[in-house]
Structure formats: C-alpha cells, structure tokens
Design an enzyme around this catalytic site. Structure first.
Site, PDB file in Angstrom:
ATOM      1  N   THR A 110       6.013  -4.350   1.680  1.00  0.00           N
ATOM      2  CA  THR A 110       5.920  -3.251   0.989  1.00  0.00           C
ATOM      3  C   THR A 110       7.070  -2.447   0.549  1.00  0.00           C
ATOM      4  O   THR A 110       7.392  -1.891  -0.331  1.00  0.00           O
ATOM      5  CB  THR A 110       4.904  -1.953   1.462  1.00  0.00           C
ATOM      6  OG1 THR A 110       3.368  -2.748   1.710  1.00  0.00           O
ATOM      7  CG2 THR A 110       4.625  -0.741   0.666  1.00  0.00           C
ATOM      8  N   THR A 186       4.857  -4.455   7.063  1.00  0.00           N
ATOM      9  CA  THR A 186       4.576  -3.802   8.317  1.00  0.00           C
ATOM     10  C   THR A 186       3.439  -4.611   9.261  1.00  0.00           C
ATOM     11  O   THR A 186       3.280  -4.630  10.360  1.00  0.00           O
ATOM     12  CB  THR A 186       4.117  -2.455   8.284  1.00  0.00           C
ATOM     13  OG1 THR A 186       2.881  -2.351   7.194  1.00  0.00           O
ATOM     14  CG2 THR A 186       5.104  -1.563   7.583  1.00  0.00           C
ATOM     15  N   ASP A 187       2.657  -5.562   8.589  1.00  0.00           N
ATOM     16  CA  ASP A 187       1.581  -6.170   9.221  1.00  0.00           C
ATOM     17  C   ASP A 187       1.691  -6.922  10.249  1.00  0.00           C
ATOM     18  O   ASP A 187       1.129  -6.866  11.392  1.00  0.00           O
ATOM     19  CB  ASP A 187       0.693  -6.908   7.988  1.00  0.00           C
ATOM     20  CG  ASP A 187      -0.033  -6.049   6.897  1.00  0.00           C
ATOM     21  OD1 ASP A 187       0.162  -4.903   6.991  1.00  0.00           O
ATOM     22  OD2 ASP A 187      -0.553  -6.573   6.162  1.00  0.00           O
ATOM     23  N   LYS A 265       1.513  -2.502  15.440  1.00  0.00           N
ATOM     24  CA  LYS A 265       0.938  -1.739  14.266  1.00  0.00           C
ATOM     25  C   LYS A 265      -0.617  -1.435  14.743  1.00  0.00           C
ATOM     26  O   LYS A 265      -1.520  -2.231  15.086  1.00  0.00           O
ATOM     27  CB  LYS A 265       0.947  -2.755  12.983  1.00  0.00           C
ATOM     28  CG  LYS A 265       0.353  -1.877  11.758  1.00  0.00           C
ATOM     29  CD  LYS A 265       0.538  -2.507  10.613  1.00  0.00           C
ATOM     30  CE  LYS A 265       0.154  -1.619   9.294  1.00  0.00           C
ATOM     31  NZ  LYS A 265       0.147  -2.404   8.051  1.00  0.00           N
TER      32      LYS A 265
HETATM   33  N1  ASP Z   1       0.644  -6.605   3.619  1.00  0.00           N
HETATM   34  C1  ASP Z   1       2.258  -5.901   3.547  1.00  0.00           C
HETATM   35  C2  ASP Z   1       2.945  -6.923   4.632  1.00  0.00           C
HETATM   36  O1  ASP Z   1       2.877  -6.645   5.642  1.00  0.00           O
HETATM   37  C3  ASP Z   1       2.117  -4.422   3.995  1.00  0.00           C
HETATM   38  C4  ASP Z   1       3.482  -3.777   4.625  1.00  0.00           C
HETATM   39  O2  ASP Z   1       4.458  -4.180   4.085  1.00  0.00           O
HETATM   40  O3  ASP Z   1       3.150  -2.830   4.939  1.00  0.00           O
HETATM   41  O4  ASP Z   1       3.811  -7.540   4.130  1.00  0.00           O
END
Ligand code: ASP
Length: 464
Positions: A110, A186-187, A265
């Site tokens: 993201t 983040t995932d 997370k």
């Molecule tokens: N789905 C995204 C990822 O982990 C979510 C994010 O970046 O926060 O790539």
C-alpha cells in the site's frame, strides 16, 4: 454517447447515466445523496470498467468508498466539483552534502500504491521517485537514493524476495549508505523482517522496514508519516538492527521502532497495527528525535556484515485446533517437507490423536518445533503430562519465539545446514536476533494495550 459525455460519466452505464443526468451530476462532483439507506456526502468517483452497472461510487470524507445502488437513490444535490489528480510527478531528489546517504528499496504494498479508478483496485503504482515527489520533507533528512526492487503486494513476497533484499542490503552496506529503508506491504512485513533479521547478520547500520495501512490518496493515510519517521531512523538513528517503523498510537503522535523478530501485524485496519510481542518496542520516533526504550545493537563505522540468504522452502506451520487429525501432519511428511512449526495451545500442546504423526515425522527425519498460539509467554512442556509426552516424541520447544518467526527461522536454519539436523536444532534454540528472550517484561503485556494508568506509569519510568 459523445466522447465528452462518456468522460463526464466515466465508466457508468444505464440506468445510472440517466439518473446522474436527471440530477445534473457527473464524475468528480461533490454530492449529497438521499437514499433509502440514509444520507451520504462525498465525491463521485469514476466507475471501474469491469464493475456492475448498478452502483454509484462515492468517496466519503472519511476516505472510504461506498457503492450506492441506483434504486435506493431518491435525490442528489451537487455541492461542488473536484477532479482528483493522482499522478504524482517523479522528482529528482535534491542533494545536500552535509546530510547522510540513505537508500530506499521499494518492494510494493500500500505504501507504494494508489487507487486505480479504471479497475477500482488498489495497484502498486508509485515508483520510489514518485514516493519522494509526494513527501518532499524527506529531503531535509538525508540524500535519498531510491530503487524499486519489486512491485508486489506482500502476500506474494517470499524466500526469493527475502534473498534479493538481503543481498541488496549487503551491497548497500558495502556502498557506504548510512541506512536502508524498505517500503513493504504491511500484511507480511513481519515475516520479511524476521527473514532479514537472520539473513543480514550484525549489520553496522539501521535497516528500517516501513509500510502504510492506508494508501496516500486517502486523507487519513499514514504513508507519509511512516516514511518520514523510518527515513529519520535510518539516516540519524543509532540502532543497527532490522526494524519495523509504524504508527505507535492510532493518532500520528509518534511512531514505534519494533525489533524485526518480535513484531507482528495485529489489526486489519488500524494504522497502529504493529505491536511488539513478548517484549517492549525498541524506541519511539517523534519530531526528529528517537527515544530509546531498551538496549539495542548500536551503529558502527565498519562495513562488515555477513549475508546468509539460503532458505529451505519445504517448511510449514501448523496451527493446532481441537480435534486435529494426524493426517494433516502425515501429509506434510509424505510431501517431503523438511520441518514443521506447530502453534500449539496453552504452554505448547496438541491432542493425543496427533501423536502417531509426530512419531512418523521423527522417523522420517522431519524436525518438529513447538510455539504458542497465545503469542505471549514461554513454551513450557514440563508442566503437564501432555507436554512431557510431546517432548518424548522429539518435538523441540522454542521458548517465546513467535510462530511466524519460528517458521521463517526454520526455513533459514535448514538453508544453512541442509544435512545436519543437530546443527539446525542447535541454531533454532540459540537466540540470534532477539527472537528468544530470557524473560518477558512483567508489564510488557499490558503496556500499550492496557488501561491508561499502566501506560502512564510505564512511560513515567522510561522518561524519568
Ligand atoms: N495487502 C497490502 C500488502 O500487504 C496491505 C498493505 O500494504 O498494507 O501488500
């Protein structure tokens, strides 16, 4: 439809085009919409070409998008017009010879994304140069070199990416950079943080992973703040470890630096999603200052680092659930997996039904390790009879290593010693990067999630 008309109703078809025309609404109009479900105010977004013909899509002031079905719409009033331009110009980073050199490695997620109004999906679209274009404050902190290594959402990141990142970090250290920032989804950022903590051994500089929960086209985006704090920690911080830098509280008051092997997370949508488990965070980053919370490896002037990127991919993690049958573990053994991490209940348990499969894993030379679903606390397999029985079947307890970290470490340890199970077992039980701690702080479990008095008391102690 004329071209101009098509543009005014971009992506919309009947019956919505007629409905929009009736109320004098086009794409990019700010509107108040009266529906059978209530009142909504927002910006009319272009419709994705692949989406259905029944919904009007509004971007609400909260940043969320909502789809309103045409037959629920009673009236629409135009209150303004604002065409959004989401293309951020690529800009050359200004140089200041007095500032430290930092490299930003982009991997996707993201933090490198924006909404694509053609498909309606969030797509990785910002190059690192564009990222700078949207966060010019970075130029006050360092001379930033940017490099896009990949453009993946983090569910697609795995051992190949860990290796590429580790090797690039090794080069960056040799090249003399003062710090490395890694933009990442983040995932699964905590998996990559753990992998880099093992693959990049004793780095002399900060290696700071950063992401964002909300993309930068949303008013509540955390992308810029996170990037600024992470870049500050990489350029000026003294902590030479692999870390994650994300919002501390849900407000943007300060960011936390978390150790790469103790971070996870913990919330699907909060910006303060990352928490340190089994310990307290390393430091707080706020307004150009880093407030240390505990002892860390310090920045060094030398350029020595060992990059050990080998990773055995045939490892897995089994999350125990009541009534688990042995066939799950047997299948893993039969498919040639080399190692298994169990996330067990309580102090490190599985049911009796699974015992024959544990026995089978042992005789096939598949190493099985125990971690905890509770996430806090230590595996203690000597307390209950169950634990002793499982120990007797050759399962190796991993103290307070987090399950995901144990999974990553097992892949890495098998990569280091493909043919030496004893060396793998020894490596797994030896703390290398804080993944096993001697004890957990008695109040760590409450701090940052307990009641305010506990937080105040904790912070009072840190700050006194
Ligand atoms: N789905 C995204 C990822 O982990 C979510 C994010 O970046 O926060 O790539």
């Amino acid at each position: 439809m004329t071209e101009q008309r098509a543009d005014a109703y971009k992506g919309y078809r009947e019956p919505l085009v007629s409905l929009m025309a009736r109320f004098g609404i086009t794409v990019w109009c700010k509107v108040d919409v009266d529906t059978t479900r209530g009142e909504f105010s927002g910006l009319v977004l272009p419709r994705s070409e692949t989406a259905d013909a029944h919904h009007l899509v509004l971007k609400l002031d909260s940043g969320y998008n909502v789809g309103l079905r045409h037959d629920t719409i009673r009236a629409m009033t135009k209150t303004g017009f604002r065409e959004a331009i989401y293309k951020v110009p690529e800009e050359a980073f200004p140089r200041d010879d007095r500032l430290p050199e930092v490299i930003l490695l982009g991997t996707g997620g993201t933090i490198a994304s924006r909404l694509d109004y053609r498909t309606g999906a969030v797509i990785p679209a910002f190059s690192p140069g564009e990222l700078y274009g949207s966060v010019p404050e970075l130029a006050d902190l360092c001379n930033l070199q940017t490099e896009k290594l990949f453009g993946e959402f983090s569910e697609n990141v795995g051992p190949l990416h860990y290796r590429a990142l580790a090797e690039r970090i090794g080069q960056a250290i040799e090249q003399g950079f003062a710090g490395v920032v890694i933009g990442h989804g983040t995932d699964t950022m905590h998996h990559t943080a753990a992998a880099l903590s093992f693959m990049v051994q004793r780095p002399p500089i900060p290696i700071v992973m950063v992401g964002s929960q909300r993309s930068s086209d949303r008013p509540s985006s955390d992308a810029a703040r996170n990037l600024i704090h992470a870049t500050f920690a990489a350029a000026h911080g003294d902590i030479a470890e692999v870390m994650v830098c994300m919002f501390g509280p849900t407000s943007d008051r300060y960011n936390l630096l978390h150790r790469g092997t103790r971070v996870r997370k913990m919330h699907s949508s909060y910006r303060s999603t990352f928490r340190t488990l089994g310990d307290i965070p390393l430091a707080m980053v706020e307004d150009g200052a880093i407030q240390s919370l505990q002892t860390c490896a310090s920045r060094r002037d030398d350029r020595t680092v060992q990059i050990r990127p080998e990773f055995e991919e045939r490892v897995t993690i089994l999350y125990y659930y009541p009534n688990m049958n042995p066939d799950i573990l047997e299948a893993v053994v039969d498919r040639g997996y080399r190692g298994v991490v169990i996330a067990g209940t309580g102090l490190g348990h599985v049911n009796r039904k699974v015992y024959p499969a544990l026995e089978r894993a042992r005789s096939a030379g598949v190493q099985v390790y125990m971690t905890l679903q509770t996430l806090w606390g230590f595996v203690q397999m000597n307390v209950y009879e169950t634990g002793r029985e499982i120990l007797g079947l050759g399962v190796i307890p991993l103290a307070n290593m987090l399950p995901e970290v144990a999974y990553i470490k097992l892949g890495w340890a098998l990569g280091q010693h493909p043919n030496d199970p004893a060396a793998v077992a020894a490596l797994m039980q030896t703390p290398l990067a804080g993944e096993i701690t001697e004890r957990e702080p008695h109040d760590g479990y409450l701090v940052f999630q307990g009641r305010t008095p506990e937080i105040d008391e904790f912070l009072g102690r840190i700050w006194s």
